[in-house]
Design an enzyme around this catalytic site. Structure first.
Site, PDB file in Angstrom:
ATOM      1  N   LEU A  95      21.102 -13.457   2.263  1.00 45.72           N
ATOM      2  CA  LEU A  95      20.098 -13.336   3.317  1.00 45.72           C
ATOM      3  C   LEU A  95      19.376 -11.995   3.265  1.00 45.72           C
ATOM      4  O   LEU A  95      20.012 -10.942   3.312  1.00 45.72           O
ATOM      5  CB  LEU A  95      20.763 -13.521   4.688  1.00 45.72           C
ATOM      6  CG  LEU A  95      19.854 -13.411   5.906  1.00 45.72           C
ATOM      7  CD1 LEU A  95      18.811 -14.521   5.908  1.00 45.72           C
ATOM      8  CD2 LEU A  95      20.680 -13.431   7.189  1.00 45.72           C
ATOM      9  N   ASP A  96      18.056 -12.044   3.168  1.00 42.76           N
ATOM     10  CA  ASP A  96      17.185 -10.861   3.214  1.00 42.76           C
ATOM     11  C   ASP A  96      17.578  -9.802   2.185  1.00 42.76           C
ATOM     12  O   ASP A  96      17.450  -8.605   2.422  1.00 42.76           O
ATOM     13  CB  ASP A  96      17.198 -10.249   4.625  1.00 42.76           C
ATOM     14  CG  ASP A  96      16.638 -11.194   5.670  1.00 42.76           C
ATOM     15  OD1 ASP A  96      15.756 -11.996   5.316  1.00 42.76           O
ATOM     16  OD2 ASP A  96      17.087 -11.147   6.827  1.00 42.76           O
ATOM     17  N   ASP A  97      18.053 -10.259   1.021  1.00 46.47           N
ATOM     18  CA  ASP A  97      18.529  -9.325  -0.001  1.00 46.47           C
ATOM     19  C   ASP A  97      17.824  -9.535  -1.344  1.00 46.47           C
ATOM     20  O   ASP A  97      18.211  -8.969  -2.350  1.00 46.47           O
ATOM     21  CB  ASP A  97      20.050  -9.472  -0.190  1.00 46.47           C
ATOM     22  CG  ASP A  97      20.649  -8.355  -1.024  1.00 46.47           C
ATOM     23  OD1 ASP A  97      20.386  -7.176  -0.718  1.00 46.47           O
ATOM     24  OD2 ASP A  97      21.373  -8.665  -1.996  1.00 46.47           O
ATOM     25  N   HIS A 104       9.959 -10.365   5.957  1.00 43.23           N
ATOM     26  CA  HIS A 104      11.038 -10.032   6.905  1.00 43.23           C
ATOM     27  C   HIS A 104      10.579  -8.902   7.802  1.00 43.23           C
ATOM     28  O   HIS A 104      10.002  -7.919   7.351  1.00 43.23           O
ATOM     29  CB  HIS A 104      12.309  -9.626   6.173  1.00 43.23           C
ATOM     30  CG  HIS A 104      13.436  -9.304   7.111  1.00 43.23           C
ATOM     31  ND1 HIS A 104      14.081 -10.264   7.842  1.00 43.23           N
ATOM     32  CD2 HIS A 104      13.997  -8.129   7.461  1.00 43.23           C
ATOM     33  CE1 HIS A 104      15.005  -9.697   8.601  1.00 43.23           C
ATOM     34  NE2 HIS A 104      14.975  -8.397   8.387  1.00 43.23           N
ATOM     35  N   GLY A 116      18.646  -9.986   9.047  1.00 49.88           N
ATOM     36  CA  GLY A 116      18.918 -11.109   9.933  1.00 49.88           C
ATOM     37  C   GLY A 116      18.011 -11.152  11.141  1.00 49.88           C
ATOM     38  O   GLY A 116      16.888 -10.658  11.124  1.00 49.88           O
TER      39      GLY A 116
END
Length: 201
Positions: free
Chosen positions: A143-145, A108, A117
């Site tokens: 998301l992205d966690d 990311h 995001g």
């Protein structure tokens, strides 16, 4: 230790894929790349230069579950230990991810948990941050966690444009993903709840 096998998912950006393919070619990746799957065919010529199979599976004008079903059917042709999202700019469904728990690694383009995001460099620029970064993590339903494997930052200032940040960020992304893959492929990462325990020595 048995050499791991990986499958790569990509979109259009070449920097992470190119770095992985070079490492694979010179046998410094620590794994064997089995295939590359792209939702555009942009990176097919690059992939085929390294004699790696490339599969183009378009997502446009297609329901998400059908798109993912095609990916799963393609992956089923290969044996692999991990799926690497090398700048794969599509959000995978919980159903897809449930098939590969703690086996999907994403890069990311921000220092998570900041700027989750899309367009994180634009977000960073607008916020006036003094550092930007990249994060490699396991993919989860949020998301992205997912559990963080590796991170890196670089200093920026008011003279840097969004384009400057993107350019600098791409270099960090390659480095962080390579570091994360080295750790994961050498079995130096344990997942505990939403955290990782990393053995770097």
């Amino acid at each position: 230790m048995r050499k791991k096998k990986v499958a790569l998912l990509v979109t259009k950006e070449h920097h992470c894929l190119g770095d992985i393919l070079l490492r694979n070619y010179f046998n410094t990746l620590g794994a064997d790349v089995q295939c590359v799957i792209g939702n555009y065919d942009t990176l097919q010529p690059l992939t085929e230069k390294f004699d790696i199979p490339f599969h183009h599976i378009a997502h446009e004008e297609k329901e998400k579950h059908l798109f993912e079903l095609e990916i799963l059917e393609t992956l089923a042709q290969y044996e692999f230990d991990y799926i690497i999202l090398a700048k794969f700019m599509r959000i995978l469904s919980p159903e897809f991810m449930s098939k590969y728990p703690a086996r999907i690694v994403n890069i990311h383009h921000s220092f998570l948990p900041a700027f989750v995001g899309a367009n994180p460099y634009k977000q960073a620029y607008e916020r006036g941050v003094k550092v930007i970064g990249a994060t490699a993590h396991f993919v989860t339903n949020v998301l992205d966690d997912g559990p963080i494997i590796a991170q890196q930052t670089i200093s920026v200032n008011h003279t840097h444009s969004v384009k400057d940040m993107i350019r600098l960020g791409r270099e960090i992304e390659k480095s962080v993903l390579a570091n994360a893959l080295q750790l994961v492929l050498q079995d130096k990462v344990l997942v505990y709840h939403n955290k990782t325990i990393v053995f770097e020595n």
